[in-house]
Design an enzyme around this catalytic site. Structure first.
Site, PDB file in Angstrom:
ATOM      1  N   ASN A   4       0.837  -1.204   0.000  1.00 32.97           N
ATOM      2  CA  ASN A   4       0.000   0.000   0.000  1.00 32.97           C
ATOM      3  C   ASN A   4       0.874   1.259   0.000  1.00 32.97           C
ATOM      4  OD1 ASN A   4      -2.607   1.176  -0.003  1.00 32.97           O
ATOM      5  ND2 ASN A   4      -2.406   1.676   2.155  1.00 32.97           N
TER       6      ASN A   4
ATOM      7  N   PHE B 147       4.652  -0.401  11.993  1.00 33.81           N
ATOM      8  CA  PHE B 147       3.514   0.197  11.281  1.00 33.81           C
ATOM      9  C   PHE B 147       2.863  -0.790  10.306  1.00 33.81           C
ATOM     10  CE2 PHE B 147       6.159   4.046  12.021  1.00 33.81           C
ATOM     11  CZ  PHE B 147       5.214   4.875  12.579  1.00 33.81           C
TER      12      PHE B 147
ATOM     13  N   SER C  69      -4.945   1.785  17.368  1.00 26.84           N
ATOM     14  CA  SER C  69      -5.898   2.726  16.775  1.00 26.84           C
ATOM     15  C   SER C  69      -7.008   3.029  17.762  1.00 26.84           C
ATOM     16  CB  SER C  69      -6.499   2.057  15.534  1.00 26.84           C
ATOM     17  OG  SER C  69      -7.617   2.779  15.071  1.00 26.84           O
TER      18      SER C  69
ATOM     19  N   TYR D  17     -10.864  -5.302  10.908  1.00 27.34           N
ATOM     20  CA  TYR D  17      -9.662  -4.463  11.043  1.00 27.34           C
ATOM     21  C   TYR D  17      -9.450  -4.078  12.519  1.00 27.34           C
ATOM     22  CZ  TYR D  17      -6.813  -0.301  11.375  1.00 27.34           C
ATOM     23  OH  TYR D  17      -5.877   0.610  11.785  1.00 27.34           O
TER      24      TYR D  17
ATOM     25  N   LYS E  50      -6.375  -5.013  15.615  1.00 20.35           N
ATOM     26  CA  LYS E  50      -5.648  -4.117  16.525  1.00 20.35           C
ATOM     27  C   LYS E  50      -5.868  -4.548  17.981  1.00 20.35           C
ATOM     28  CE  LYS E  50      -3.839  -1.555  13.401  1.00 20.35           C
ATOM     29  NZ  LYS E  50      -2.415  -1.718  13.094  1.00 20.35           N
TER      30      LYS E  50
ATOM     31  N   PHE F 221      -5.665   8.607  16.812  1.00 21.43           N
ATOM     32  CA  PHE F 221      -7.000   9.084  16.453  1.00 21.43           C
ATOM     33  C   PHE F 221      -7.011   9.307  14.930  1.00 21.43           C
ATOM     34  CE2 PHE F 221      -9.663   9.016  20.203  1.00 21.43           C
ATOM     35  CZ  PHE F 221      -8.752   8.421  21.063  1.00 21.43           C
ATOM     36  N   ASN F 222      -7.274  10.475  14.401  1.00 20.75           N
ATOM     37  CA  ASN F 222      -7.401  10.584  12.936  1.00 20.75           C
ATOM     38  C   ASN F 222      -6.244  11.389  12.348  1.00 20.75           C
ATOM     39  OD1 ASN F 222     -10.131   9.878  13.969  1.00 20.75           O
ATOM     40  ND2 ASN F 222     -10.680   9.990  11.816  1.00 20.75           N
TER      41      ASN F 222
ATOM     42  N   ASN G  12     -11.225   7.919   3.540  1.00 18.31           N
ATOM     43  CA  ASN G  12     -11.166   8.844   4.681  1.00 18.31           C
ATOM     44  C   ASN G  12     -11.449  10.278   4.256  1.00 18.31           C
ATOM     45  OD1 ASN G  12      -8.710   6.617   5.488  1.00 18.31           O
ATOM     46  ND2 ASN G  12     -10.398   6.947   6.893  1.00 18.31           N
ATOM     47  N   LEU G  13     -11.880  11.057   5.231  1.00 21.08           N
ATOM     48  CA  LEU G  13     -12.389  12.400   4.940  1.00 21.08           C
ATOM     49  C   LEU G  13     -11.358  13.329   4.297  1.00 21.08           C
ATOM     50  CD1 LEU G  13     -14.736  14.428   5.199  1.00 21.08           C
ATOM     51  CD2 LEU G  13     -13.814  15.058   7.434  1.00 21.08           C
TER      52      LEU G  13
ATOM     53  N   ARG H 129     -14.537  14.107  14.985  1.00 22.26           N
ATOM     54  CA  ARG H 129     -13.326  13.304  15.194  1.00 22.26           C
ATOM     55  C   ARG H 129     -12.186  14.172  15.705  1.00 22.26           C
ATOM     56  NH1 ARG H 129     -16.800  10.361  14.193  1.00 22.26           N
ATOM     57  NH2 ARG H 129     -16.881   8.586  12.771  1.00 22.26           N
TER      58      ARG H 129
HETATM   59  P1  NAD Z   1      -0.129   2.711   5.084  1.00 21.20           P
HETATM   60  O1  NAD Z   1      -0.900   1.672   4.352  1.00 21.20           O
HETATM   61  O2  NAD Z   1       0.182   3.989   4.403  1.00 21.20           O
HETATM   62  O3  NAD Z   1       1.248   2.094   5.615  1.00 21.20           O
HETATM   63  C1  NAD Z   1       1.386   0.740   5.980  1.00 21.20           C
HETATM   64  C2  NAD Z   1       2.616   0.212   5.272  1.00 21.20           C
HETATM   65  O4  NAD Z   1       2.812  -1.148   5.630  1.00 21.20           O
HETATM   66  C3  NAD Z   1       2.484   0.265   3.749  1.00 21.20           C
HETATM   67  O5  NAD Z   1       3.629   0.887   3.212  1.00 21.20           O
HETATM   68  C4  NAD Z   1       2.395  -1.193   3.340  1.00 21.20           C
HETATM   69  O6  NAD Z   1       2.961  -1.420   2.060  1.00 21.20           O
HETATM   70  C5  NAD Z   1       3.162  -1.882   4.463  1.00 21.20           C
HETATM   71  N1  NAD Z   1       2.771  -3.274   4.716  1.00 21.20           N
HETATM   72  C6  NAD Z   1       1.524  -3.756   4.945  1.00 21.20           C
HETATM   73  N2  NAD Z   1       1.571  -5.086   5.157  1.00 21.20           N
HETATM   74  C7  NAD Z   1       2.886  -5.441   5.071  1.00 21.20           C
HETATM   75  C8  NAD Z   1       3.583  -6.669   5.193  1.00 21.20           C
HETATM   76  N3  NAD Z   1       2.929  -7.822   5.424  1.00 21.20           N
HETATM   77  N4  NAD Z   1       4.931  -6.675   5.051  1.00 21.20           N
HETATM   78  C9  NAD Z   1       5.599  -5.519   4.814  1.00 21.20           C
HETATM   79  N5  NAD Z   1       4.991  -4.333   4.669  1.00 21.20           N
HETATM   80  C10 NAD Z   1       3.656  -4.293   4.807  1.00 21.20           C
HETATM   81  O7  NAD Z   1      -0.902   2.981   6.447  1.00 21.20           O
HETATM   82  P2  NAD Z   1      -0.641   4.111   7.538  1.00 21.20           P
HETATM   83  O8  NAD Z   1      -1.770   5.061   7.475  1.00 21.20           O
HETATM   84  O9  NAD Z   1       0.736   4.608   7.442  1.00 21.20           O
HETATM   85  O10 NAD Z   1      -0.835   3.253   8.849  1.00 21.20           O
HETATM   86  C11 NAD Z   1       0.268   2.656   9.509  1.00 21.20           C
HETATM   87  C12 NAD Z   1      -0.244   1.809  10.655  1.00 21.20           C
HETATM   88  O11 NAD Z   1      -1.020   2.624  11.529  1.00 21.20           O
HETATM   89  C13 NAD Z   1      -1.155   0.665  10.242  1.00 21.20           C
HETATM   90  O12 NAD Z   1      -0.885  -0.441  11.068  1.00 21.20           O
HETATM   91  C14 NAD Z   1      -2.549   1.204  10.511  1.00 21.20           C
HETATM   92  O13 NAD Z   1      -3.462   0.176  10.789  1.00 21.20           O
HETATM   93  C15 NAD Z   1      -2.313   2.067  11.727  1.00 21.20           C
HETATM   94  N6  NAD Z   1      -3.290   3.144  11.873  1.00 21.20           N
HETATM   95  C16 NAD Z   1      -3.478   4.047  10.859  1.00 21.20           C
HETATM   96  C17 NAD Z   1      -4.425   5.061  10.999  1.00 21.20           C
HETATM   97  C18 NAD Z   1      -4.683   6.037   9.890  1.00 21.20           C
HETATM   98  O14 NAD Z   1      -5.732   6.680   9.911  1.00 21.20           O
HETATM   99  N7  NAD Z   1      -3.779   6.218   8.924  1.00 21.20           N
HETATM  100  C19 NAD Z   1      -5.146   5.169  12.177  1.00 21.20           C
HETATM  101  C20 NAD Z   1      -4.920   4.251  13.198  1.00 21.20           C
HETATM  102  C21 NAD Z   1      -3.978   3.241  13.030  1.00 21.20           C
HETATM  103  C1  WQD Z   2     -14.132  10.915   9.514  1.00 23.35           C
HETATM  104  C2  WQD Z   2     -15.519  11.556   9.513  1.00 23.35           C
HETATM  105  C3  WQD Z   2     -17.201  10.177   8.472  1.00 23.35           C
HETATM  106  C4  WQD Z   2     -15.465  10.332   4.450  1.00 23.35           C
HETATM  107  C5  WQD Z   2     -11.233   5.600  10.067  1.00 23.35           C
HETATM  108  C6  WQD Z   2     -11.151   4.192  10.579  1.00 23.35           C
HETATM  109  C7  WQD Z   2     -10.334   4.139  11.823  1.00 23.35           C
HETATM  110  C8  WQD Z   2      -8.988   4.822  11.647  1.00 23.35           C
HETATM  111  C9  WQD Z   2      -9.065   6.146  10.969  1.00 23.35           C
HETATM  112  C10 WQD Z   2      -7.266   3.202  11.302  1.00 23.35           C
HETATM  113  C11 WQD Z   2     -16.648  10.579   9.839  1.00 23.35           C
HETATM  114  C12 WQD Z   2     -16.986  11.445   7.671  1.00 23.35           C
HETATM  115  C13 WQD Z   2     -15.706  10.508   5.798  1.00 23.35           C
HETATM  116  C14 WQD Z   2     -16.350  10.911   3.500  1.00 23.35           C
HETATM  117  C15 WQD Z   2     -17.634  11.811   5.334  1.00 23.35           C
HETATM  118  N1  WQD Z   2      -8.080   4.058  10.848  1.00 23.35           N
HETATM  119  N2  WQD Z   2     -16.762  11.236   6.222  1.00 23.35           N
HETATM  120  N3  WQD Z   2     -17.402  11.639   3.989  1.00 23.35           N
HETATM  121  O1  WQD Z   2     -14.173   6.791  10.220  1.00 23.35           O
HETATM  122  O2  WQD Z   2     -13.129   8.266  11.998  1.00 23.35           O
HETATM  123  O3  WQD Z   2     -11.833   6.418  11.053  1.00 23.35           O
HETATM  124  O4  WQD Z   2      -9.905   6.080   9.814  1.00 23.35           O
HETATM  125  O5  WQD Z   2      -7.188   2.721  12.387  1.00 23.35           O
HETATM  126  O6  WQD Z   2     -10.217   2.820  12.177  1.00 23.35           O
HETATM  127  O7  WQD Z   2     -12.453   3.728  10.843  1.00 23.35           O
HETATM  128  O8  WQD Z   2     -12.270   8.393   9.662  1.00 23.35           O
HETATM  129  O9  WQD Z   2     -11.806   9.935   7.815  1.00 23.35           O
HETATM  130  O10 WQD Z   2     -13.205   7.872   7.361  1.00 23.35           O
HETATM  131  O11 WQD Z   2     -14.165   9.740   8.705  1.00 23.35           O
HETATM  132  O12 WQD Z   2     -18.612  12.474   5.692  1.00 23.35           O
HETATM  133  O13 WQD Z   2     -16.201  10.759   2.275  1.00 23.35           O
HETATM  134  O14 WQD Z   2     -15.788  12.014   8.178  1.00 23.35           O
HETATM  135  O15 WQD Z   2     -18.554   9.831   8.485  1.00 23.35           O
HETATM  136  O16 WQD Z   2     -17.610  11.297  10.558  1.00 23.35           O
HETATM  137  P1  WQD Z   2     -12.988   7.452  10.761  1.00 23.35           P
HETATM  138  P2  WQD Z   2     -12.813   8.960   8.285  1.00 23.35           P
END
Ligand code: NAD
Ligand code: WQD
Length: 342
Positions: A35, A80, A124, A148, A152, A177-178, A198-199, A230
């Site tokens: 990804n 990550f 998360s 998902y 976690k 958080f976000n 995501n938003l 959020r």
């Molecule tokens: P991302 O997808 O941009 O980064 C994840 C990376 O991990 C990617 O580069 C992907 O290629 C790599 N990857 C996935 N599976 C792999 C594997 N099996 N071996 C090697 N590489 C692998 O996501 P992100 O937004 O940077 O999120 C990072 C971490 O934080 C994730 O674990 C995600 O669940 C967690 N997280 C993200 C958010 C968010 O909103 N972005 C919120 C809460 C938690």
């Molecule tokens: C934010 C707000 C939507 C898109 C998700 C995962 C969570 C975490 C972070 C990894 C909400 C609204 C969104 C759109 C909208 N990831 N929205 N129109 O849902 O808080 O969290 O990402 O752990 O697990 O569930 O984030 O950015 O999707 O939404 O109105 O096109 O924006 O309803 O209120 P969320 P989000």
């Protein structure tokens, strides 16, 4: 001594690698680009002027992971690597359990083999399910509403069991958080595949003309304007939280969870307004049905991270929007910079 960053080419990983390198850490990145794109690694080097070892491997491949540990003197791991799309996890739960849970177990097994027992894990706020009260404290009830989220939650349980069995483990569970925003250079940022879930990336893609209008998922929540609230946190603040957590796991063993949020909630419509200010134009939107599985309101109580990690977020919503827009406008197609705007 080096810090291994799994998933370091991704959105949060790349920003954390920049801050680690800037702070003088030696790092090793592993990523399978499931990804992300190799271009993000080049940009980490451009921003920092520093180099690092990189392995294009899947953390599920134990032998490859062993090579990484035998070829580098790894002191601690920031983990990550994981899949993160909630909707996809409902369609393909085994893919998520395999990648996120088995991947984490294999990583920890290899760490044990090499006597590395310090880890910072990407959890998360999703582990709080539908929060009973806001702001959310770390000792709130934990449960997840989708596969998902369960990956976690299960990973957190696994880490807690590991510490019980061996008190040398030193583990920080960071509940994000976000995260939004991007590095101030506009060189690295969030680059989702296809239509963003995501938003913020959805809004920025409307801004850049790739999408026509934002769908606002529901305006009948019990919030100030009826739209979802959020706790948006700047990705650089989040990255810096990892450096503080790393210092903590280096100091003493234990297993602790920390909220990484600002403590302040913004509604979808407040986010649209804040972005419009940064962007200097209108973001057309229409109100549609609630999205299945969404919650009304979610924001952190970040006091524990402040007290125990000496970390708190300093970047506000305007900076988050400005930086998200700089990244998107400089990179309308994300890292695929040679493609025409599609
Ligand atoms: P991302 O997808 O941009 O980064 C994840 C990376 O991990 C990617 O580069 C992907 O290629 C790599 N990857 C996935 N599976 C792999 C594997 N099996 N071996 C090697 N590489 C692998 O996501 P992100 O937004 O940077 O999120 C990072 C971490 O934080 C994730 O674990 C995600 O669940 C967690 N997280 C993200 C958010 C968010 O909103 N972005 C919120 C809460 C938690
Ligand atoms: C934010 C707000 C939507 C898109 C998700 C995962 C969570 C975490 C972070 C990894 C909400 C609204 C969104 C759109 C909208 N990831 N929205 N129109 O849902 O808080 O969290 O990402 O752990 O697990 O569930 O984030 O950015 O999707 O939404 O109105 O096109 O924006 O309803 O209120 P969320 P989000």
């Amino acid at each position: 001594m080096a810090i291994l960053v799994t998933g370091g080419a991704g959105y949060l990983g790349s920003h954390t690698c920049v801050e680690l390198l800037n702070a003088g850490y030696k790092i090793v990145i592993v990523d399978n680009f499931s990804n992300s794109k190799p271009e993000s690694l080049k940009r980490i080097k451009n921003i920092t002027g520093k180099d690092f070892n990189f392995y294009n491997i899947d953390i599920l491949n134990k032998d490859s992971l062993r090579e990484v540990f035998s070829e580098n003197n790894i002191d601690a791991v920031i983990h990550f690597a994981g899949l993160k799309a909630v909707g996809e996890s409902v369609e393909a739960p085994l893919k998520y359990y395999h990648n996120n849970i088995t991947g984490t177990i294999i990583l920890c097994e290899v760490m044990e083999e090499f006597n590395v027992n310090r880890i910072v894990f990407s959890s998360s706020a999703t582990v709080y399910g539908v929060p009973e009260t806001v702001p959310i404290l770390e000792d709130s009830t934990l449960y997840a509403t989708n596969p998902y989220g369960r990956t976690k939650l299960m990973a957190e349980e696994i880490f807690k069991d590991m510490y019980k069995s061996n008190p040398n483990w030193s583990i920080a569970l960071l509940r994000y958080f976000n995260p939004i925003g991007a590095h101030e250079s506009g060189e690295i940022g969030e680059d989702p595949n296809g239509i963003p879930n995501n938003l913020m990336p959805y809004i920025t893609q409307v801004g850049v003309g790739k999408l026509n209008e934002l769908m606002v998922f529901g305006n009948d929540y019990a919030t100030s304007d009826g739209t979802g609230v959020r706790d948006y946190i700047h990705v650089v603040d989040l990255a810096l939280g990892h450096l503080k957590a790393l210092e903590k796991v280096m100091q003493e063993p234990g297993v602790e969870a920390y909220n990484l949020g600002t403590g302040k909630g913004y509604s979808v419509l407040e986010m649209v307004s804040a972005f419009e200010k940064a962007f200097g134009g209108n973001i057309p939107y229409k109100i549609v049905e609630r999205r299945a599985g969404d919650i009304g309101e979610c924001y952190a109580d970040p006091t524990k991270a402040k007290q125990q990690l000496d970390w708190f977020a300093t970047r506000g919503i305007d900076e988050m929007c400005k930086d998200s827009w700089r990244w998107q406008s400089k990179n309308p197609n994300g890292y695929a910079k040679d493609l025409k705007l599609v």
